[in-house]
Write an enzyme that holds these catalytic residues in place. Structure first.
Site, PDB file in Angstrom:
ATOM      1  CG  ASP A 134      -2.108   0.930   1.248  1.00 37.17           C
ATOM      2  OD1 ASP A 134      -2.148   1.680   0.212  1.00 37.17           O
ATOM      3  OD2 ASP A 134      -2.733   1.230   2.003  1.00 37.17           O
ATOM      4  CG  ASP A 170      -3.695   3.863  -3.243  1.00 34.85           C
ATOM      5  OD1 ASP A 170      -4.399   3.038  -3.658  1.00 34.85           O
ATOM      6  OD2 ASP A 170      -3.613   4.619  -2.154  1.00 34.85           O
ATOM      7  CD  GLU A 171      -5.561  -0.714  -1.449  1.00 38.33           C
ATOM      8  OE1 GLU A 171      -5.355  -1.447  -0.389  1.00 38.33           O
ATOM      9  OE2 GLU A 171      -6.691  -0.434  -1.245  1.00 38.33           O
TER      10      GLU A 171
END
Length: 361
Positions: free
Chosen positions: A8, A102-103
């Site tokens: 993350d 983003d993850e």
């Protein structure tokens, strides 16, 4: 036994802005357009200390942190950095399941680059992200996706946390039951009525009892309380839904929404043309001025074949909203879901003729 990572990026959008503009470093940065209708896309850790969080109204963020620096989002730039990070993931494993820009989950049970452990692989990935993007990422290492996601949040920002198989039960038992995905405020209250506050409390209940009370979600609660999650990391997942939405400059009455619905339907329709799969279900989303969210959906016998058909169904769904006529709406969204492969939908146009439906809720 799988070895799963959850990676993350830390305050991703805000961190990209601080990286690219040294004047923003160390300052409370809020990624959002200013205005009464805007919401926060991301907040730097400096802004989070004031209580600013993603998805809150921008005006509230400004009240909480008057000295915040507001930066309009630049998704083209964020997507470019996300691609860089994805390329780093793929050096180590082909089993990468992105959750957002983003993850992602990574299955490193059999990594492409020889590594003494999943922990070492996570450390290598984080180091490469830092070196190549000048950004930081936090990682969770665990035997499954459920635990890895909890672990990645444990030492944020720029942290690493490992849950070994032998540690699962001791780690989970003290956690508040709200850490289990799907346990929101309503479910948390229902569990509290049973005397359940922690995962350890939940562990005491038999599967049959939880299923009797909560149906299939009860079975999931029983499994998660024991750290069980059999879901595999699934790369290249097919499109399930596509939508577009917009927040208005001023709240509108229901009968005033037609131009917006048609305009937003066109955006969603154009986006859906970029995939070879066919969407079958039309979805209309409305948010009232009081932030109540309503959705209406309809699946015609044959999937909409033109923008005009798609928009017509969305407008018919509006007519199924039965709130007081004086209710005003701040947001509308239109989407397609129920995507299938093109060949699964072939021939339906010949079998069914299209009529503008009177959709059910």
């Amino acid at each position: 036994m799988r070895k799963i990572l959850h990676i993350d990026m830390d305050a991703f959008y805000a961190s990209v802005e601080q990286r690219d503009d040294p004047a923003l470093r160390g300052k409370p940065v809020v990624v959002a357009w200013r205005g009464a209708r805007s919401v926060v896309c991301a907040a730097s850790y400096e802004a989070r200390t004031f209580g600013v969080r993603s998805a809150m109204p921008a005006v509230r963020a400004e009240r909480l942190c008057p000295q915040a620096v507001f930066v309009p989002p630049d998704f083209v730039r964020y997507k470019a950095v996300s691609r860089q990070v994805r390329e780093i993931f793929l050096r180590h494993t082909d089993l990468v399941e992105p959750l957002s820009l983003d993850e992602a989950y990574l299955d490193v049970t059999a990594p492409k680059i020889a590594s003494p452990s999943a922990t070492a692989t996570a450390q290598a990935i984080r180091a490469q992200i830092r070196e190549e993007t000048a950004l930081t990422a936090s990682a969770g290492v665990a035997p499954n996706k459920f635990l890895a996601k909890i672990a990645s949040d444990w030492n944020k920002p720029d942290g690493l946390f490992v849950i070994k198989p032998a540690q699962v039960e001791a780690f989970l038992r003290p956690l508040p039951v709200s850490r289990i995905p799907g346990v929101g405020k309503v479910m948390e209250k229902k569990l509290a009525e049973l005397g359940v506050a922690t995962v350890g409390d939940l562990h005491a209940f038999a599967r049959e009892e939880l299923e009797a009370r909560f149906g299939s979600f009860g079975a999931r609660l029983h499994a998660r309380a024991r750290g069980v999650d059999e879901r595999a990391v699934e790369p290249n997942q097919p499109v399930q839904s596509i939508s577009a939405e917009d927040t208005f400059e001023r709240d509108l009455l229901l009968h005033e929404l037609e131009p917006a619905i048609v305009r937003i339907a066109e955006k969603a329709w154009q986006a859906s043309r970029k995939t070879e799969r066919i969407g079958h279900t039309v979805v209309l989303k409305l948010k009232t001025a009081q932030f109540r969210i309503l959705t209406r959906s309809f699946t015609p016998e044959a999937p909409p074949a033109t923008l005009q058909e798609f928009a017509a169904i969305a407008l018919a769904l509006r007519d199924r909203v039965d709130l007081d006529p004086s209710t005003r709406y701040r947001l509308v969204g239109v989407g397609l879901s129920g995507f299938r492969e093109a060949e699964e939908s072939a021939g339906q146009r010949e079998l069914f003729s299209f009529e503008t439906p009177a959709p059910a809720e």
